[in-house]
Scaffold this motif. Sequence first.
Motif, PDB file in Angstrom:
ATOM      1  N   GLN A 198      21.772   1.880  62.764  1.00  0.00           N
ATOM      2  CA  GLN A 198      20.774   1.127  63.499  1.00  0.00           C
ATOM      3  C   GLN A 198      19.425   1.819  63.400  1.00  0.00           C
ATOM      4  OE1 GLN A 198      21.178  -1.775  64.859  1.00  0.00           O
ATOM      5  NE2 GLN A 198      23.344  -1.850  64.297  1.00  0.00           N
ATOM      6  N   ALA A 199      18.387   1.026  63.146  1.00  0.00           N
ATOM      7  CA  ALA A 199      17.057   1.600  62.938  1.00  0.00           C
ATOM      8  C   ALA A 199      16.511   2.243  64.199  1.00  0.00           C
ATOM      9  CB  ALA A 199      16.100   0.514  62.444  1.00  0.00           C
ATOM     10  N   GLN A 200      16.919   1.755  65.414  1.00  0.00           N
ATOM     11  CA  GLN A 200      16.359   2.331  66.618  1.00  0.00           C
ATOM     12  C   GLN A 200      16.792   3.777  66.825  1.00  0.00           C
ATOM     13  OE1 GLN A 200      17.876  -0.583  66.452  1.00  0.00           O
ATOM     14  NE2 GLN A 200      19.552  -0.817  67.923  1.00  0.00           N
ATOM     15  N   ASP A 201      17.825   4.227  66.078  1.00  0.00           N
ATOM     16  CA  ASP A 201      18.209   5.630  66.155  1.00  0.00           C
ATOM     17  C   ASP A 201      17.129   6.532  65.585  1.00  0.00           C
ATOM     18  OD1 ASP A 201      21.722   5.056  65.461  1.00  0.00           O
ATOM     19  OD2 ASP A 201      20.550   4.895  67.291  1.00  0.00           O
ATOM     20  N   TYR A 202      16.223   5.956  64.799  1.00  0.00           N
ATOM     21  CA  TYR A 202      15.212   6.761  64.134  1.00  0.00           C
ATOM     22  C   TYR A 202      13.792   6.351  64.504  1.00  0.00           C
ATOM     23  CZ  TYR A 202      19.358   7.564  61.369  1.00  0.00           C
ATOM     24  OH  TYR A 202      20.643   7.857  60.982  1.00  0.00           O
ATOM     25  N   SER A 203      13.604   5.078  64.844  1.00  0.00           N
ATOM     26  CA  SER A 203      12.271   4.599  65.141  1.00  0.00           C
ATOM     27  C   SER A 203      12.337   3.665  66.339  1.00  0.00           C
ATOM     28  CB  SER A 203      11.665   3.869  63.932  1.00  0.00           C
ATOM     29  OG  SER A 203      10.390   3.369  64.248  1.00  0.00           O
ATOM     30  N   ILE A 204      11.874   4.132  67.473  1.00  0.00           N
ATOM     31  CA  ILE A 204      11.941   3.326  68.684  1.00  0.00           C
ATOM     32  C   ILE A 204      10.903   2.214  68.660  1.00  0.00           C
ATOM     33  CG2 ILE A 204      11.728   3.409  71.207  1.00  0.00           C
ATOM     34  CD1 ILE A 204      12.686   6.267  71.101  1.00  0.00           C
ATOM     35  N   ASP A 205       9.722   2.475  68.038  1.00  0.00           N
ATOM     36  CA  ASP A 205       8.655   1.492  68.044  1.00  0.00           C
ATOM     37  C   ASP A 205       8.820   0.439  66.950  1.00  0.00           C
ATOM     38  OD1 ASP A 205       8.319   3.360  66.091  1.00  0.00           O
ATOM     39  OD2 ASP A 205       6.122   3.343  66.166  1.00  0.00           O
ATOM     40  N   GLN A 206       9.801   0.590  66.037  1.00  0.00           N
ATOM     41  CA  GLN A 206      10.043  -0.397  64.984  1.00  0.00           C
ATOM     42  C   GLN A 206      11.534  -0.718  64.932  1.00  0.00           C
ATOM     43  OE1 GLN A 206       8.426   1.058  61.339  1.00  0.00           O
ATOM     44  NE2 GLN A 206       6.322   0.984  62.041  1.00  0.00           N
ATOM     45  N   PRO A 207      12.056  -1.431  65.911  1.00  0.00           N
ATOM     46  CA  PRO A 207      13.502  -1.681  65.959  1.00  0.00           C
ATOM     47  C   PRO A 207      13.992  -2.641  64.888  1.00  0.00           C
ATOM     48  CG  PRO A 207      12.376  -2.893  67.691  1.00  0.00           C
ATOM     49  CD  PRO A 207      11.343  -2.021  67.050  1.00  0.00           C
ATOM     50  N   ASN A 208      13.095  -3.386  64.243  1.00  0.00           N
ATOM     51  CA  ASN A 208      13.513  -4.376  63.246  1.00  0.00           C
ATOM     52  C   ASN A 208      13.537  -3.822  61.822  1.00  0.00           C
ATOM     53  OD1 ASN A 208      13.702  -6.401  65.223  1.00  0.00           O
ATOM     54  ND2 ASN A 208      11.509  -6.814  65.087  1.00  0.00           N
ATOM     55  N   VAL A 209      13.201  -2.577  61.633  1.00  0.00           N
ATOM     56  CA  VAL A 209      13.205  -1.982  60.300  1.00  0.00           C
ATOM     57  C   VAL A 209      14.627  -1.606  59.925  1.00  0.00           C
ATOM     58  CG1 VAL A 209      12.367  -0.077  58.878  1.00  0.00           C
ATOM     59  CG2 VAL A 209      10.866  -1.121  60.578  1.00  0.00           C
ATOM     60  N   PRO A 210      15.148  -2.092  58.789  1.00  0.00           N
ATOM     61  CA  PRO A 210      16.528  -1.748  58.407  1.00  0.00           C
ATOM     62  C   PRO A 210      16.644  -0.287  58.016  1.00  0.00           C
ATOM     63  CG  PRO A 210      15.442  -2.981  56.665  1.00  0.00           C
ATOM     64  CD  PRO A 210      14.504  -3.010  57.830  1.00  0.00           C
ATOM     65  N   ALA A 211      17.857   0.201  58.013  1.00  0.00           N
ATOM     66  CA  ALA A 211      18.088   1.602  57.673  1.00  0.00           C
ATOM     67  C   ALA A 211      18.039   1.847  56.175  1.00  0.00           C
ATOM     68  CB  ALA A 211      19.437   2.055  58.228  1.00  0.00           C
ATOM     69  N   ASP A 212      18.237   0.799  55.364  1.00  0.00           N
ATOM     70  CA  ASP A 212      18.256   0.945  53.913  1.00  0.00           C
ATOM     71  C   ASP A 212      17.584  -0.293  53.308  1.00  0.00           C
ATOM     72  OD1 ASP A 212      20.186   2.534  51.627  1.00  0.00           O
ATOM     73  OD2 ASP A 212      19.389   0.571  51.114  1.00  0.00           O
ATOM     74  N   TYR A 213      16.516  -0.087  52.537  1.00  0.00           N
ATOM     75  CA  TYR A 213      15.793  -1.230  51.978  1.00  0.00           C
ATOM     76  C   TYR A 213      14.937  -0.785  50.797  1.00  0.00           C
ATOM     77  CZ  TYR A 213      11.809   0.657  54.588  1.00  0.00           C
ATOM     78  OH  TYR A 213      10.831   1.489  55.079  1.00  0.00           O
ATOM     79  N   TRP A 214      14.478  -1.770  50.026  1.00  0.00           N
ATOM     80  CA  TRP A 214      13.539  -1.574  48.917  1.00  0.00           C
ATOM     81  C   TRP A 214      12.216  -2.229  49.292  1.00  0.00           C
ATOM     82  CZ3 TRP A 214      14.817   1.025  44.360  1.00  0.00           C
ATOM     83  CH2 TRP A 214      16.168   1.336  44.188  1.00  0.00           C
ATOM     84  N   TYR A 215      11.119  -1.601  48.895  1.00  0.00           N
ATOM     85  CA  TYR A 215       9.804  -2.193  49.143  1.00  0.00           C
ATOM     86  C   TYR A 215       8.935  -2.032  47.896  1.00  0.00           C
ATOM     87  CZ  TYR A 215       8.181   2.610  49.950  1.00  0.00           C
ATOM     88  OH  TYR A 215       7.876   3.939  49.803  1.00  0.00           O
ATOM     89  N   ALA A 216       8.100  -3.029  47.649  1.00  0.00           N
ATOM     90  CA  ALA A 216       7.259  -3.046  46.452  1.00  0.00           C
ATOM     91  C   ALA A 216       6.123  -2.038  46.585  1.00  0.00           C
ATOM     92  CB  ALA A 216       6.700  -4.444  46.225  1.00  0.00           C
ATOM     93  N   THR A 217       5.827  -1.372  45.467  1.00  0.00           N
ATOM     94  CA  THR A 217       4.743  -0.382  45.450  1.00  0.00           C
ATOM     95  C   THR A 217       3.652  -0.706  44.449  1.00  0.00           C
ATOM     96  OG1 THR A 217       5.940   0.982  43.836  1.00  0.00           O
ATOM     97  CG2 THR A 217       6.315   1.439  46.178  1.00  0.00           C
ATOM     98  N   GLY A 218       3.889  -1.656  43.539  1.00  0.00           N
ATOM     99  CA  GLY A 218       2.857  -1.963  42.554  1.00  0.00           C
ATOM    100  C   GLY A 218       3.433  -2.678  41.342  1.00  0.00           C
ATOM    101  N   ARG A 219       2.676  -2.644  40.262  1.00  0.00           N
ATOM    102  CA  ARG A 219       3.070  -3.272  39.009  1.00  0.00           C
ATOM    103  C   ARG A 219       3.091  -2.226  37.903  1.00  0.00           C
ATOM    104  NH1 ARG A 219       0.459  -8.473  38.770  1.00  0.00           N
ATOM    105  NH2 ARG A 219       0.367  -8.262  36.498  1.00  0.00           N
ATOM    106  N   ASP A 220       3.992  -2.441  36.935  1.00  0.00           N
ATOM    107  CA  ASP A 220       4.082  -1.575  35.766  1.00  0.00           C
ATOM    108  C   ASP A 220       3.306  -2.250  34.634  1.00  0.00           C
ATOM    109  OD1 ASP A 220       4.686   0.134  33.714  1.00  0.00           O
ATOM    110  OD2 ASP A 220       6.829   0.238  34.156  1.00  0.00           O
ATOM    111  N   TYR A 221       2.002  -2.007  34.597  1.00  0.00           N
ATOM    112  CA  TYR A 221       1.144  -2.671  33.615  1.00  0.00           C
ATOM    113  C   TYR A 221       1.438  -2.207  32.189  1.00  0.00           C
ATOM    114  CZ  TYR A 221      -1.502  -4.098  37.742  1.00  0.00           C
ATOM    115  OH  TYR A 221      -1.854  -4.631  38.954  1.00  0.00           O
ATOM    116  N   ALA A 222       1.839  -0.957  32.036  1.00  0.00           N
ATOM    117  CA  ALA A 222       2.148  -0.449  30.698  1.00  0.00           C
ATOM    118  C   ALA A 222       3.338  -1.186  30.100  1.00  0.00           C
ATOM    119  CB  ALA A 222       2.419   1.054  30.756  1.00  0.00           C
ATOM    120  N   LEU A 223       4.380  -1.409  30.888  1.00  0.00           N
ATOM    121  CA  LEU A 223       5.538  -2.135  30.390  1.00  0.00           C
ATOM    122  C   LEU A 223       5.196  -3.598  30.128  1.00  0.00           C
ATOM    123  CD1 LEU A 223       8.497  -2.175  29.639  1.00  0.00           C
ATOM    124  CD2 LEU A 223       9.072  -2.513  32.047  1.00  0.00           C
ATOM    125  N   GLU A 224       4.339  -4.189  30.929  1.00  0.00           N
ATOM    126  CA  GLU A 224       3.926  -5.572  30.700  1.00  0.00           C
ATOM    127  C   GLU A 224       3.249  -5.718  29.337  1.00  0.00           C
ATOM    128  OE1 GLU A 224       1.533  -6.837  33.943  1.00  0.00           O
ATOM    129  OE2 GLU A 224       3.066  -6.451  35.468  1.00  0.00           O
TER     130      GLU A 224
END
Length: 237
Positions: A198-224
């Motif tokens: 449960q995320a509230q075990d680690y973050s009381i102010d963000q109870p809806n944040v999952p414990a395991d997730y992926w988030y986008a950081t940008g684009r790989d323009y070189a590979l494109e």
Amino acid sequence: MVRILERAKQRNGEAMMAFPQAHGSAMSFIRKLQLPGLLALLSLLLLLSGCIHPRQTAHRATDIDPKQATAQFWLDKPAVASVDWHDFHHLWDAAGHVARKHRFQLDQNDPRQGAMTTFPLVSKEIIEVWRDDLPRFKDELRATLAEYRQIIRFDFTRLPDGTYRVTPRVVLERHSQHMHRVTIAARYQDVFTNNPVQAQDYSIDQPNVPADYWYATGRDYALERDLAKEMQHRLEH
């Protein structure tokens, strides 16, 4: 009087000859005394440095717009490379070929939708020399220090002159996993399990944040750009 002066000079000469020996032995003795003290002082400074609390800053590194952490935000950015061709089916086959060449598996593969996407592929590390999905060394180093993955999306459009255009976009995502809190010594091995926490075990102010997730950081323009070049080469040959 002359004898007294000669004796005084003789005594001064003997004192000057003995001074370097006495000075050297004194300095070596001081060094022997200072070395343990210096080592102890250095060890104390190193121990104290580990107890210093980090300086609180006004903004955290994660204080960004939540939209920037979504893949759609980066997919809406303009493309940096594209390929035009007169035959849609040849263009579609070329896109699928270069995606599979870089070890991506096709996910959405319906020409009627005008878009081709791949399943996420975990980025290569430095030791995986047989893979070629990361053109730049700094990207390999980044994927070695943290877990990243890539998703390719090909968008197909019909141009006014009757030809077709495909634009590849590669989204980078980073893996985030909260550390498991261990409350008793008997369950210390739970920190290595993948059981959801449960995320509230680690973050009381963000109870809806999952414990395991992926988030986008940008684009790989070189590979494109590499994908576009490979598609163009395949179509022309």
